[in-house]
Every structure is written in C-alpha cells, then in structure tokens.
Design an enzyme around this catalytic site. Structure first.
Site, PDB file in Angstrom:
ATOM      1  N   LYS A 112      33.020  39.017  46.260  1.00  0.00           N
ATOM      2  CA  LYS A 112      32.803  37.571  46.436  1.00  0.00           C
ATOM      3  C   LYS A 112      32.763  37.219  47.913  1.00  0.00           C
ATOM      4  O   LYS A 112      33.684  37.537  48.673  1.00  0.00           O
ATOM      5  CB  LYS A 112      33.918  36.816  45.717  1.00  0.00           C
ATOM      6  CG  LYS A 112      33.742  35.305  45.638  1.00  0.00           C
ATOM      7  CD  LYS A 112      34.861  34.703  44.791  1.00  0.00           C
ATOM      8  CE  LYS A 112      34.728  33.224  44.554  1.00  0.00           C
ATOM      9  NZ  LYS A 112      35.848  32.698  43.716  1.00  0.00           N
ATOM     10  N   CYS A 140      31.423  33.065  40.767  1.00  0.00           N
ATOM     11  CA  CYS A 140      31.967  31.713  40.778  1.00  0.00           C
ATOM     12  C   CYS A 140      31.404  30.839  41.897  1.00  0.00           C
ATOM     13  O   CYS A 140      30.242  30.455  41.860  1.00  0.00           O
ATOM     14  CB  CYS A 140      33.498  31.795  40.830  1.00  0.00           C
ATOM     15  SG  CYS A 140      34.344  30.260  40.366  1.00  0.00           S
ATOM     16  N   GLU A 144      35.405  35.963  35.709  1.00  0.00           N
ATOM     17  CA  GLU A 144      35.966  36.370  36.994  1.00  0.00           C
ATOM     18  C   GLU A 144      37.388  36.914  36.793  1.00  0.00           C
ATOM     19  O   GLU A 144      38.223  36.313  36.131  1.00  0.00           O
ATOM     20  CB  GLU A 144      35.995  35.143  37.916  1.00  0.00           C
ATOM     21  CG  GLU A 144      36.541  35.372  39.303  1.00  0.00           C
ATOM     22  CD  GLU A 144      36.468  34.117  40.165  1.00  0.00           C
ATOM     23  OE1 GLU A 144      36.716  34.210  41.370  1.00  0.00           O
ATOM     24  OE2 GLU A 144      36.158  33.028  39.616  1.00  0.00           O
TER      25      GLU A 144
END
Length: 251
Positions: free
Chosen positions: A98, A132, A29
C-alpha cells in the site's frame, strides 16, 4: 474470468473458495490478521513467502482457484500493508505494498510502498493491485489503465460513514479509467470501527455487476475482454487524453 469477492472472516475463506466456482477470489484488506489491531500488526506480520503464504498457496492449489488476499508483510525491520496474488496452482504472481497510508491507523504501523503499478497476467487477464485508500487517488487508477491493467483488484477496510467510496467513487474510477474493479471490503467491527461491507465488482461502463450488502457473503461477476473492448470503443476517455496539455501541471 469469473471473479468472486469473499466478504467475511478469514476462518470462513477456505469453505467460501471451495464453493465459489470462481477463477479468482478476492478478500479484504489484511484479512489474515485483522486491520485495526495496533501493535499486534508487527507481531503477526510475515514475509511474503511466510507460513500464511504457504497456506494460501495450498488453498489455491487444492481448490484450483486463484486468490488475492490482504496481509501484513514484514521485510527486514519494515512492515507493509500488502496484498498478494497467487494463481490456481498456488504460484505467487505479484505482491503490492500500500502506497497511500490512511491516517494514524496506517501511518503508526506501516511503511508506505514505493511502487505504484504492480501487475500480473492471470488466465489471460492483466490484473493490477491496489489497497483501500489508494483507489481514492485517481492518478493511481489511471496509471494502472495506462499500463495495461484490465482488472483492478482492491482489498479494503472501509468503515462507516464512508459508504460513498464503495457506492459512488469506485464505479466512477472504473468508468473514468475504463477497467474492471473488484473492491473487497470487510463487514465486521474492530474496536471503534464498523466496516460497511458494500463490496462490489464494477464494469468499465460504471455498471455494478455484483454488490454485497452489509453482512457476510460471496458475490460473483464475469470479467471479459470483449466487454472491456466494447466499453473502450464507446467511452473513449483513454484514447481522447491530451498529455501535451498536462505537462508541467503541479504534481
């Protein structure tokens, strides 16, 4: 498809990709800038087709290796925590923002994405993208499985003491939704955060095909449709779902 995970710094990525022998290399990330960098996040953010994207496309084209890399993306006044997938010719295939922001670290600097399932076909494999914290929501992974994702790519910045996510939760996600997962973490320190490494490639059987330790390294695993089909015949979670029972349940 041979998948490799680069668990190490951005500066070492070109050499790692060149030596990988892989079809796809996955990074952590926000590998291009660092993750826990505060206001520098907005200073260093770039458009999806910016200079860093050009560098990554060139690296892919020069090595003949597809790349999935995390970076901060700017779009107008908004900044997103994003991952971009480029093929071995350097063509940009997909960009995911995200959707589930983790605490103040994400919420202070990023706008959440609003598209749950982002996919692209790469060498005959349907690749999906998450980042994540997203993978910690089973609904997200199941949405990918139901939309045809075969390999789920997850750049992450998992810190101690949350090794449980890499060691237990990620294999569980692969098994319960019957897909391959490539989970790519960091292994350095930023401010008060120490990233735990433990990057992995997991089969739909839940078997960990490759696992990094706590330091820099490159791990490989083979992802095949035959293995996916065989697992789904044996582990029939997707086929045995009862959507009629789930209607009207609280979101």
């Amino acid at each position: 498809m041979k998948v490799a995970i680069h668990q190490g710094p951005f500066a070492e990525l070109p050499a790692a990709v060149a030596a990988s022998g892989a079809d796809l290399v996955v990074t952590a990330e926000m590998i291009t800038t660092g993750y826990h960098i505060g206001p520098r996040t907005h200073e260093l953010a770039e458009p999806a087709d910016g200079p860093t994207a050009a560098r990554m496309a060139a690296l892919a084209g020069e090595t003949g290796v597809a790349l999935a890399y995390g970076y901060p993306e700017t779009d107008g006044e908004r900044v997103y925590n994003s991952v971009q997938l480029v093929d071995a010719a350097g063509r940009r295939l997909a960009n995911y923002r995200k959707t589930h922001l983790f605490g103040d670290l994400d919420q202070a600097w990023f706008t959440p994405g609003d598209e749950a399932v982002v996919q692209a076909d790469l060498d005959g494999v349907r690749v999906g993208l998450l980042i994540c914290y997203d993978v910690e929501f089973p609904e997200m992974v199941r949405a990918h499985a139901l939309s045809g994702t075969e390999l789920l790519v997850v750049p992450t910045a998992l810190m101690r003491p949350y090794e449980l996510v890499a060691d237990t939760l990620v294999p569980a996600r692969a098994y319960e939704s019957q897909l391959f997962v490539a989970y790519a973490n960091r292994c350095d320190t930023e401010r008060e955060l120490t990233y735990c490494g433990r990057s992995c490639v997991v089969a739909p059987t839940g078997e960990v095909l490759a696992r990094a330790g706590s330091g820099p390294g490159l791990v490989h695993a083979d992802v095949t449709r035959d293995a996916l089909v065989a697992s789904r015949l044996e582990n029939t979670h997707l086929a045995d779902r009862r959507p009629d029972l789930y209607r009207g349940t609280p979101a």
